[in-house]
Enzyme design. Structure first.
Site, PDB file in Angstrom:
ATOM      1  N   GLY A 121       0.844  -1.195   0.000  1.00 14.09           N
ATOM      2  CA  GLY A 121       0.000   0.000   0.000  1.00 14.09           C
ATOM      3  C   GLY A 121       0.877   1.242   0.000  1.00 14.09           C
ATOM      4  N   PRO A 122       0.298   2.402   0.312  1.00 14.47           N
ATOM      5  CG  PRO A 122      -1.242   4.134   0.582  1.00 14.47           C
ATOM      6  CD  PRO A 122      -1.124   2.644   0.620  1.00 14.47           C
ATOM      7  CB  VAL A 182       5.310 -12.641   4.665  1.00 18.53           C
ATOM      8  CG1 VAL A 182       6.026 -13.285   5.841  1.00 18.53           C
ATOM      9  CG2 VAL A 182       6.304 -11.936   3.755  1.00 18.53           C
ATOM     10  CB  CYS A 187     -16.162  -4.013  -2.157  1.00 19.66           C
ATOM     11  SG  CYS A 187     -15.354  -3.182  -3.550  1.00 19.66           S
ATOM     12  CB  CYS A 192     -16.826  -4.741  -5.970  1.00 22.68           C
ATOM     13  SG  CYS A 192     -15.195  -4.445  -5.323  1.00 22.68           S
ATOM     14  CG  ASP A 193     -20.225  -6.364  -4.674  1.00 20.93           C
ATOM     15  OD1 ASP A 193     -19.640  -6.738  -5.706  1.00 20.93           O
ATOM     16  OD2 ASP A 193     -19.998  -6.826  -3.558  1.00 20.93           O
ATOM     17  CB  ILE A 238     -18.191  -0.537  11.076  1.00 18.52           C
ATOM     18  CG1 ILE A 238     -17.772  -1.993  10.808  1.00 18.52           C
ATOM     19  CG2 ILE A 238     -19.681  -0.354  10.856  1.00 18.52           C
ATOM     20  CD1 ILE A 238     -18.323  -2.978  11.808  1.00 18.52           C
ATOM     21  CG  ASP A 272      -4.155   2.405   7.436  1.00 23.58           C
ATOM     22  OD1 ASP A 272      -3.591   3.506   7.632  1.00 23.58           O
ATOM     23  OD2 ASP A 272      -5.140   2.266   6.692  1.00 23.58           O
ATOM     24  NE  ARG A 276      -8.158   5.384  12.048  1.00 27.54           N
ATOM     25  CZ  ARG A 276      -9.347   5.235  12.592  1.00 27.54           C
ATOM     26  NH1 ARG A 276      -9.915   4.062  12.558  1.00 27.54           N
ATOM     27  NH2 ARG A 276      -9.977   6.240  13.148  1.00 27.54           N
TER      28      ARG A 276
HETATM   29  P1  NDP Z   1     -13.686   5.320  10.971  1.00 32.64           P
HETATM   30  O1  NDP Z   1     -13.059   4.600  12.119  1.00 32.64           O
HETATM   31  O2  NDP Z   1     -13.345   6.727  10.722  1.00 32.64           O
HETATM   32  O3  NDP Z   1     -15.276   5.272  11.132  1.00 32.64           O
HETATM   33  C1  NDP Z   1     -15.925   4.085  11.449  1.00 32.64           C
HETATM   34  C2  NDP Z   1     -17.404   4.364  11.589  1.00 32.64           C
HETATM   35  O4  NDP Z   1     -18.039   3.130  11.840  1.00 32.64           O
HETATM   36  C3  NDP Z   1     -17.740   5.297  12.728  1.00 32.64           C
HETATM   37  O5  NDP Z   1     -18.839   6.081  12.385  1.00 32.64           O
HETATM   38  C4  NDP Z   1     -18.094   4.328  13.836  1.00 32.64           C
HETATM   39  O6  NDP Z   1     -19.024   4.845  14.736  1.00 32.64           O
HETATM   40  C5  NDP Z   1     -18.759   3.228  13.059  1.00 32.64           C
HETATM   41  N1  NDP Z   1     -18.694   1.961  13.754  1.00 32.64           N
HETATM   42  C6  NDP Z   1     -17.611   1.341  14.278  1.00 32.64           C
HETATM   43  N2  NDP Z   1     -17.945   0.187  14.854  1.00 32.64           N
HETATM   44  C7  NDP Z   1     -19.291   0.074  14.698  1.00 32.64           C
HETATM   45  C8  NDP Z   1     -20.245  -0.883  15.090  1.00 32.64           C
HETATM   46  N3  NDP Z   1     -19.878  -1.971  15.764  1.00 32.64           N
HETATM   47  N4  NDP Z   1     -21.539  -0.664  14.767  1.00 32.64           N
HETATM   48  C9  NDP Z   1     -21.904   0.429  14.091  1.00 32.64           C
HETATM   49  N5  NDP Z   1     -21.061   1.388  13.692  1.00 32.64           N
HETATM   50  C10 NDP Z   1     -19.760   1.210  14.006  1.00 32.64           C
HETATM   51  O7  NDP Z   1     -13.399   4.369   9.724  1.00 32.64           O
HETATM   52  P2  NDP Z   1     -13.430   4.692   8.155  1.00 32.64           P
HETATM   53  O8  NDP Z   1     -13.173   3.391   7.512  1.00 32.64           O
HETATM   54  O9  NDP Z   1     -14.642   5.428   7.798  1.00 32.64           O
HETATM   55  O10 NDP Z   1     -12.187   5.632   7.925  1.00 32.64           O
HETATM   56  C11 NDP Z   1     -10.866   5.211   8.293  1.00 32.64           C
HETATM   57  C12 NDP Z   1      -9.878   6.324   7.956  1.00 32.64           C
HETATM   58  O11 NDP Z   1      -9.778   6.463   6.552  1.00 32.64           O
HETATM   59  C13 NDP Z   1     -10.330   7.685   8.510  1.00 32.64           C
HETATM   60  O12 NDP Z   1      -9.192   8.362   8.956  1.00 32.64           O
HETATM   61  C14 NDP Z   1     -10.921   8.376   7.297  1.00 32.64           C
HETATM   62  O13 NDP Z   1     -10.794   9.773   7.382  1.00 32.64           O
HETATM   63  C15 NDP Z   1     -10.090   7.792   6.169  1.00 32.64           C
HETATM   64  N6  NDP Z   1     -10.835   7.797   4.904  1.00 32.64           N
HETATM   65  C16 NDP Z   1     -10.690   8.871   4.090  1.00 32.64           C
HETATM   66  C17 NDP Z   1     -11.374   8.946   2.898  1.00 32.64           C
HETATM   67  C18 NDP Z   1     -11.169  10.157   2.036  1.00 32.64           C
HETATM   68  O14 NDP Z   1     -10.580  11.109   2.502  1.00 32.64           O
HETATM   69  N7  NDP Z   1     -11.612  10.148   0.790  1.00 32.64           N
HETATM   70  C19 NDP Z   1     -12.285   7.879   2.469  1.00 32.64           C
HETATM   71  C20 NDP Z   1     -12.395   6.792   3.412  1.00 32.64           C
HETATM   72  C21 NDP Z   1     -11.684   6.779   4.592  1.00 32.64           C
HETATM   73  P3  NDP Z   1     -18.610   5.840  15.938  1.00 32.64           P
HETATM   74  O15 NDP Z   1     -18.386   7.164  15.299  1.00 32.64           O
HETATM   75  O16 NDP Z   1     -19.814   5.759  16.790  1.00 32.64           O
HETATM   76  O17 NDP Z   1     -17.398   5.255  16.564  1.00 32.64           O
END
Ligand code: NDP
Length: 478
Positions: free
Chosen positions: A51-52, A120, A172, A175-176, A276, A316, A323
């Site tokens: 990855g990056p 690996v 995804c 994809c879908d 999530i 990550d 992240r």
């Molecule tokens: P995040 O950890 O940022 O968000 C996860 C989300 O899922 C939160 O809203 C969280 O809720 C929710 N969640 C977690 N566990 C559960 C659960 N058990 N049930 C229900 N909801 C849940 O993950 P992302 O994958 O969205 O992002 C990861 C990183 O990647 C971030 O830093 C993001 O900024 C970055 N990213 C950037 C993008 C871009 O700039 N284009 C695009 C995609 C990602 P809660 O808030 O309540 O904890």
């Protein structure tokens, strides 16, 4: 003694020892380079993951003239290849995630990085040179290791999730999404990924409902503004999905808890997309280096050093705070500089690398057989003819817009060579309109999808991205 480096180039290999001696923690002589001369297949810098973080580490490693090998893993290019438009990679106002990673890969290649399409499977950091055992049966010996294995999408582990995987449950959208034309779907999560998935689904689905467990979303303000302007996206707050329900063939509904009222209800939908967050891919090394309670690799201070001298981590797999692809890239650069400095501490230099090379100790991948076993089917007629053959027929359904499909094609082609005596292999690009009737007939609802036909009938199906081992196991049972 200190060194001043002006500009962006790395200093030459002949530089003096790095003042911070992390290797001192091991008994004197532990990192004796003579040990490297006793082994074959030496990797001065081994980067696990592409990855990056991994690719940026490789750019710096290879550019400093230290032989750098990337073990690409099952997801070459990492998570960025699963996003669509990226507008926060510095220097590129807007581009698709896979295109950015292609450019970074080219940059790493131009300095001589060796890319190995292998994963690996086992590490042994209790001896040095460190031992890496791979999925393809290689045993490699690394003087330094950069762990850049990234993170994978999390799921909830609720009832029905596994049963309906690929039959309405997915991680995804890119994809879908097109399998949900005019259907009602949900995205679980409230972060940037969830917002992005909703945006990818909206052009196809009748409605997209974001299921957010709190009373607010975590996604960036700009992402929230974007989704709020899309008519068929709705956001539900304070809701938790507790179960995926179906009719045995496909998802039909989810059971939802309103955590304010504590009441549950069924919500009829056809697609469930998880967004999530992610879990770090650290299981490979978690027994050998320190990780925290959530599995993230722990680092020393502001460096990328892990608890084992000579082993570094980036991206990550060690970052639970930022992240971001850009941050992962920066940490990969830091890890590479740390690895470089470690090599200098133990006396590694250009002369030693030459000696390794002259004695045939440096690892160079052997050229692979490039026999073309997998043929493309490009018409329904060709498809119908192909599936009625004497031997079982294995077909990989893929599309260019599906990153995990694209990543799986080379693995499929490799494994096909091994099974070519007993099976026929084909691939079908479902991005071509002509295959509409085939998709309907064989209920193709998620890709990548492998179907095995016997006597013209579907004998087995697997709708998920598989690594080489999983693919081999799947084929062996048929
Ligand atoms: P995040 O950890 O940022 O968000 C996860 C989300 O899922 C939160 O809203 C969280 O809720 C929710 N969640 C977690 N566990 C559960 C659960 N058990 N049930 C229900 N909801 C849940 O993950 P992302 O994958 O969205 O992002 C990861 C990183 O990647 C971030 O830093 C993001 O900024 C970055 N990213 C950037 C993008 C871009 O700039 N284009 C695009 C995609 C990602 P809660 O808030 O309540 O904890």
């Amino acid at each position: 003694m200190f060194f001043l480096t002006i500009g962006s180039s790395l200093p030459a290999l002949a530089m003096q020892p790095y003042p911070d001696c992390s290797a001192c923690k091991k008994p004197t002589g532990y990192f004796n380079l003579k040990k490297a001369l006793l082994k074959d297949a030496i990797l001065p810098i081994a980067v696990i993951g592409s990855g990056p973080a991994g690719l940026s580490a490789a750019i710096y490693g290879a550019r400093s003239n230290v032989k750098t090998v990337i073990l690409e893993g099952d997801k070459p290019g990492g998570l960025l290849t699963e996003t669509t438009e990226v507008e926060n990679w510095p220097g590129i106002p807007s581009a698709m995630g896979p295109e950015i990673m292609e450019q970074v890969k080219k940059q790493a290649e131009q300095f001589g990085t060796v890319f190995l399409a292998d994963s690996v499977e086992k590490v042994d950091f209790s001896q040095w040179p460190f031992v890496l055992k791979t999925e393809e049966g290689r045993t490699l010996y690394a003087l330094t290791v950069i762990v850049a294995t990234g993170a994978n999408p999390k799921t909830l582990g609720i009832t029905g999730e596994q049963e309906y995987w690929g039959k309405g449950v997915s991680t995804c959208a890119v994809c879908d999404a097109r399998f949900y034309k005019d259907e009602e779907v949900i995205v679980i999560g409230g972060g940037d990924s969830a917002a992005e998935e909703a945006m990818q689904l909206a052009p196809y689905a009748k409605s997209v409902t974001l299921m957010v467990r709190k009373n607010k979303m975590r996604a960036a303000g700009r992402m929230q503004d974007l989704i709020k302007n899309v008519k068929n996206i709705t956001i539900k707050y304070n809701v938790e999905v507790k179960e995926v329900k179906g009719d045995g063939k496909h998802v039909t509904a989810v059971k939802v808890l309103n955590n304010l009222t504590n009441k549950t209800s069924d919500m009829p939908i056809k697609g469930v997309f998880f967004a999530i967050g992610h879990i770090p891919n650290s299981s490979l090394v978690s027994g050998s280096i320190k990780t925290d309670a959530s599995g993230y690799i722990q680092l020393e201070g502001r460096s990328q050093k892990t608890s084992m001298p000579g082993v570094f981590a980036a991206g990550d797999v060690e970052d639970h705070v930022y992240r971001q692809a850009g941050v992962a890239s920066g940490s990969g650069i830091k890890a590479s500089l740390d690895a470089f400095n470690f090599l200098m501490e133990i006396g590694y230099n250009a002369a030693f690398e030459k000696k390794l090379q002259e004695q045939g100790k440096l690892f160079f991948p052997k050229k692979k057989l490039t026999e073309k076993i997998v043929q493309s089917l490009d018409s329904v007629k060709a498809f119908e003819q192909a599936i009625t053959q004497d031997k079982p027929v294995v077909i990989d359904f893929w599309a260019e817009y599906c990153p995990s499909c694209v990543q799986m094609i080379p693995l499929f082609e490799d494994v096909a060579v091994e099974f070519s005596d007993t099976m026929h292999f084909y691939k079908v690009d479902i991005g071509q309109k002509a295959f509409g009737p085939i998709m309907k007939k064989y209920k193709i609802e998620a890709i990548p999808l492998i179907l095995i036909f016997k006597d013209g009938k579907v004998n087995a199906r697997q709708a998920k991205a598989m690594n080489r081992t999983e693919l081999r196991e799947f084929l062996q049972t048929k």
